[in-house]
Design an enzyme around this catalytic site. Structure first.
Site, mmCIF file in Angstrom:
data_model
loop_
_atom_site.group_PDB
_atom_site.id
_atom_site.type_symbol
_atom_site.label_atom_id
_atom_site.label_comp_id
_atom_site.label_asym_id
_atom_site.label_seq_id
_atom_site.Cartn_x
_atom_site.Cartn_y
_atom_site.Cartn_z
ATOM 1 N N LYS A 42 0.852 -1.188 0.000
ATOM 2 C CA LYS A 42 0.000 0.000 0.000
ATOM 3 C C LYS A 42 0.894 1.246 0.000
ATOM 4 O O LYS A 42 1.669 1.460 0.923
ATOM 5 C CB LYS A 42 -0.907 0.034 1.233
ATOM 6 C CG LYS A 42 -1.895 1.188 1.143
ATOM 7 C CD LYS A 42 -2.193 1.832 2.466
ATOM 8 C CE LYS A 42 -2.966 3.116 2.338
ATOM 9 N NZ LYS A 42 -2.294 4.183 1.593
ATOM 10 N N GLU A 83 7.975 1.552 12.027
ATOM 11 C CA GLU A 83 8.979 2.624 12.019
ATOM 12 C C GLU A 83 8.212 3.933 12.012
ATOM 13 O O GLU A 83 7.456 4.204 11.076
ATOM 14 C CB GLU A 83 9.885 2.527 10.784
ATOM 15 C CG GLU A 83 10.915 1.419 10.858
ATOM 16 C CD GLU A 83 11.814 1.506 12.069
ATOM 17 O OE1 GLU A 83 11.991 2.609 12.633
ATOM 18 O OE2 GLU A 83 12.325 0.453 12.490
ATOM 19 N N CYS A 126 12.625 11.136 8.170
ATOM 20 C CA CYS A 126 12.392 10.691 9.543
ATOM 21 C C CYS A 126 13.660 10.837 10.376
ATOM 22 O O CYS A 126 13.599 10.971 11.585
ATOM 23 C CB CYS A 126 11.899 9.260 9.554
ATOM 24 S SG CYS A 126 12.872 8.211 8.498
ATOM 25 N N GLU A 183 7.089 16.174 17.120
ATOM 26 C CA GLU A 183 7.588 16.101 15.748
ATOM 27 C C GLU A 183 6.849 17.093 14.852
ATOM 28 O O GLU A 183 5.630 17.194 14.910
ATOM 29 C CB GLU A 183 7.364 14.684 15.206
ATOM 30 C CG GLU A 183 7.958 14.504 13.817
ATOM 31 C CD GLU A 183 7.742 13.105 13.240
ATOM 32 O OE1 GLU A 183 6.631 12.574 13.334
ATOM 33 O OE2 GLU A 183 8.719 12.569 12.689
HETATM 34 P P1 NAP Z 1 0.791 8.336 8.212
HETATM 35 O O1 NAP Z 1 -0.254 9.342 8.099
HETATM 36 O O2 NAP Z 1 0.834 7.498 9.446
HETATM 37 O O3 NAP Z 1 0.634 7.400 6.928
HETATM 38 C C1 NAP Z 1 1.492 6.313 6.692
HETATM 39 C C2 NAP Z 1 0.752 5.263 5.894
HETATM 40 O O4 NAP Z 1 -0.302 4.729 6.693
HETATM 41 C C3 NAP Z 1 0.092 5.802 4.625
HETATM 42 O O5 NAP Z 1 0.167 4.826 3.617
HETATM 43 C C4 NAP Z 1 -1.337 5.997 5.068
HETATM 44 O O6 NAP Z 1 -2.274 5.965 4.007
HETATM 45 C C5 NAP Z 1 -1.514 4.790 5.957
HETATM 46 N N1 NAP Z 1 -2.653 4.884 6.867
HETATM 47 C C6 NAP Z 1 -3.373 5.967 7.229
HETATM 48 N N2 NAP Z 1 -4.363 5.598 8.077
HETATM 49 C C7 NAP Z 1 -4.253 4.260 8.256
HETATM 50 C C8 NAP Z 1 -4.962 3.298 9.019
HETATM 51 N N3 NAP Z 1 -5.998 3.623 9.802
HETATM 52 N N4 NAP Z 1 -4.561 2.018 8.952
HETATM 53 C C9 NAP Z 1 -3.512 1.658 8.205
HETATM 54 N N5 NAP Z 1 -2.802 2.522 7.445
HETATM 55 C C10 NAP Z 1 -3.173 3.804 7.485
HETATM 56 O O7 NAP Z 1 2.263 8.952 8.061
HETATM 57 P P2 NAP Z 1 2.812 9.878 6.881
HETATM 58 O O8 NAP Z 1 2.203 11.211 7.057
HETATM 59 O O9 NAP Z 1 2.679 9.193 5.586
HETATM 60 O O10 NAP Z 1 4.365 9.925 7.180
HETATM 61 C C11 NAP Z 1 4.938 10.821 8.081
HETATM 62 C C12 NAP Z 1 5.324 10.104 9.346
HETATM 63 O O11 NAP Z 1 6.094 8.966 9.018
HETATM 64 C C13 NAP Z 1 6.197 10.933 10.253
HETATM 65 O O12 NAP Z 1 5.779 10.766 11.570
HETATM 66 C C14 NAP Z 1 7.584 10.334 10.060
HETATM 67 O O13 NAP Z 1 8.448 10.476 11.148
HETATM 68 C C15 NAP Z 1 7.253 8.916 9.826
HETATM 69 N N6 NAP Z 1 8.326 8.224 9.111
HETATM 70 C C16 NAP Z 1 9.112 7.388 9.824
HETATM 71 C C17 NAP Z 1 10.140 6.716 9.197
HETATM 72 C C18 NAP Z 1 10.996 5.764 9.973
HETATM 73 O O14 NAP Z 1 11.695 4.995 9.356
HETATM 74 N N7 NAP Z 1 10.951 5.765 11.276
HETATM 75 C C19 NAP Z 1 10.386 6.911 7.834
HETATM 76 C C20 NAP Z 1 9.565 7.791 7.138
HETATM 77 C C21 NAP Z 1 8.527 8.440 7.798
HETATM 78 P P3 NAP Z 1 -2.796 7.325 3.311
HETATM 79 O O15 NAP Z 1 -1.604 7.946 2.711
HETATM 80 O O16 NAP Z 1 -3.769 6.814 2.337
HETATM 81 O O17 NAP Z 1 -3.395 8.134 4.414
#
Ligand code: NAP
Length: 480
Positions: free
Chosen positions: A172, A247, A281, A382
């Site tokens: 996904k 992560e 991240c 964050e």
């Molecule tokens: P996010 O909103 O949590 O979304 C991540 C993924 O989860 C997307 O594919 C999203 O789909 C999906 N998602 C949303 N709601 C969901 C649900 N209820 N059940 C399952 N999946 C769901 O995060 P983001 O805004 O994409 O990314 C930013 C965050 O990622 C930041 O906090 C950053 O620190 C973190 N990050 C961490 C790392 C690491 O390695 N630690 C690396 C990169 C990013 P949709 O896009 O369709 O909403």
């Protein structure tokens, strides 16, 4: 009419209603239309992955590896196109996007070669004429949920090890940057990976994510994204005792000591805080600077940051692209307002950029706050944007205490020429990824990747550690 990118289920491209993927540097440009998957599509994909599992698991490891080499070759042929597409869908600059495409190609080659190793254990038995060993076996159907900020590298570092270990996969993508991972799936199709082994379902996180965690054939979930969604997924996954890897967020510190190489430290902090618009991240969001050089360091950071050019990442000479979407732009601006409210001193940038081409995208000046203290929200929460908090520490011990005083533990960095401090940092820092005299961001794929504390859960990604999540051991005792 923009091109339509269909979902990929059981080896077929599947149509349906679509959603738009727009360029964050130019909202008027639709980069592509993506088919919006549904829970029913996930169920079908999970069934297809289940049906494909036995055949893929029985395919010899080196043969699975050869498929990954083919995927790498196909991606390499499209190298320039993939870089440009990523800049248009995510906003990072073209050189950054190309660097990420290169990394995805390298990841496929790295894990392709693991197909000929997949190391197990062979040890001597205490008993006479007993041969004992443990070999790796795949887990089954794996669901992978990706974030938007590394739209090709993260899907690559999830998919390649899963495949080489013999699992079948549901991918996904994040809804704001679905194209780069679609290209990987297209390459898997062109490489001839059997139907059902790789499936791609774009669409709303709520619907697709919930369907994935509830799909009966799914045995493991790998998630990268926010803590909020990760923690929700963890609860849901534990109800079914799924293997899970999370992560998530960070609030990464760079400690800058008085004895550092001053110029290099300024470069490293600016690079880690602002490149990729602070949307890594592992980005530095707190610079913790020793009192003796604090004022001078803040001044140098401001001087260097003012030279950075913000704009459309497709243009040469641009250092920082836009925020990925309206929501992230608003988060950045909200935290800039919060910083001021909490009494920190905004010493550089922080304004939304408007006028001319800036009006077409989500542009903000990189912001530096001085005088940030530990209880301020800028020091704890964050932002995931180009907002740097500069904090003052009395000495190294104080800097370490401040660095560790957060719930997160993804990356941390130290800038110093003192070897003892380096080792004290290595042993004392509460983070999974450490850098010394380098930016806190900028990792490679050959070593384990991931954090500690609230940032991560489960086995690490990348490097040899990735195999531990995507495989299990079968242990054999044999009397001959
Ligand atoms: P996010 O909103 O949590 O979304 C991540 C993924 O989860 C997307 O594919 C999203 O789909 C999906 N998602 C949303 N709601 C969901 C649900 N209820 N059940 C399952 N999946 C769901 O995060 P983001 O805004 O994409 O990314 C930013 C965050 O990622 C930041 O906090 C950053 O620190 C973190 N990050 C961490 C790392 C690491 O390695 N630690 C690396 C990169 C990013 P949709 O896009 O369709 O909403």
């Amino acid at each position: 009419m923009p091109e339509v990118f269909r979902n990929y289920i059981d080896g077929e491209w599947v149509d349906g209603p679509t959603f738009e993927n727009r360029n964050p540097a130019n909202k008027e440009e639709v980069v592509g239309l993506f088919v919006k998957g549904s829970a029913a599509g996930v169920e079908r994909a999970a069934g297809a992955a289940q049906a494909a599992f036995a055949g893929w698991a029985a395919t010899p490891g080196p043969a699975r590896g050869n498929f990954l080499f083919k995927v790498a070759d196909i991606l390499e042929k499209k190298f320039d196109q993939l870089g440009a597409e990523m800049t248009r869908e995510e906003g990072k600059t073209l050189p950054e996007a190309k660097g990420e495409v290169r990394r995805a190609i390298n990841i496929f080659r790295y894990f392709g070669s693991e197909g000929s190793r997949l190391p197990g254990h062979l040890v001597p038995s205490e008993r006479d004429r007993v041969h004992m060993f443990a070999m790796r076996k795949p887990i089954g159907v794996v669901a992978q949920i990706n974030p938007w900020n590394f739209p090709i590298a993260i899907p690559a570092w999830k998919l390649a090890p899963a495949l080489v270990c013999g699992n079948t996969v549901l991918v996904k993508p994040a809804s704001v940057s679905p194209m780069s991972s679609w290209r990987i799936v297209e390459a898997c199709h062109e490489a001839g990976i059997p139907k059902g082994v790789v499936n791609y379902i774009a669409g709303s996180g709520g619907e697709i994510g919930a369907a994935m965690v509830n799909a009966k054939p799914v045995r493991a979930i790998s998630f990268t994204g926010s803590c909020e969604i990760g923690n929700w997924l963890h609860n849901e996954a534990s109800k079914r005792r799924l293997r899970i890897q999370l992560e998530m967020g960070g609030k990464n510190p760079t400690i800058v000591l008085g004895d550092c190489d001053f110029k290099a430290a300024v470069e490293n902090v600016v690079n880690a805080a602002f490149f990729s618009t602070g949307q890594k991240c592992t980005a530095t969001s707190r610079a913790i600077v020793e009192e003796s050089i604090y004022d001078q360091f803040v001044e140098a950071l401001v001087e260097r940051t003012k030279k950075l050019k913000v704009g459309d990442g497709m243009q040469p000479g641009i250092d920082i692209g836009p925020a990925v979407d309206q929501g992230q732009l608003e988060t950045n601006l909200r935290y800039i307002a919060i910083g001021k409210e909490d009494g920190a001193r905004l010493v550089c940038g922080g304004n939304q950029l408007t006028g001319g081409d800036y009006d077409k995208g989500y542009f903000v000046e990189p912001a530096i706050f001085a005088g940030v203290t530990e209880n301020m929200r800028l020091a704890q929460e964050e932002v995931f944007g180009p907002v740097l908090a500069v904090m003052k520490a009395r000495d190294f011990a104080d800097a370490m205490r401040i660095a560790n005083n957060i719930p997160f533990g993804l990356s941390a960095s130290v800038q110093t020429s003192n070897l003892s401090r380096v080792f004290e940092f290595i042993y004392g820092a509460e983070a999974g990824l450490l850098t010394v005299n380098l930016p806190s961001a900028g990792v490679e794929y050959q070593l384990p990747f991931g954090g500690t504390k609230d940032s991560s859960f489960g086995p690490k990604e990348q490097g040899p550690a990735a195999l531990d999540f995507y495989s299990d051991y079968k242990t054999v005792y044999l009397k001959y």
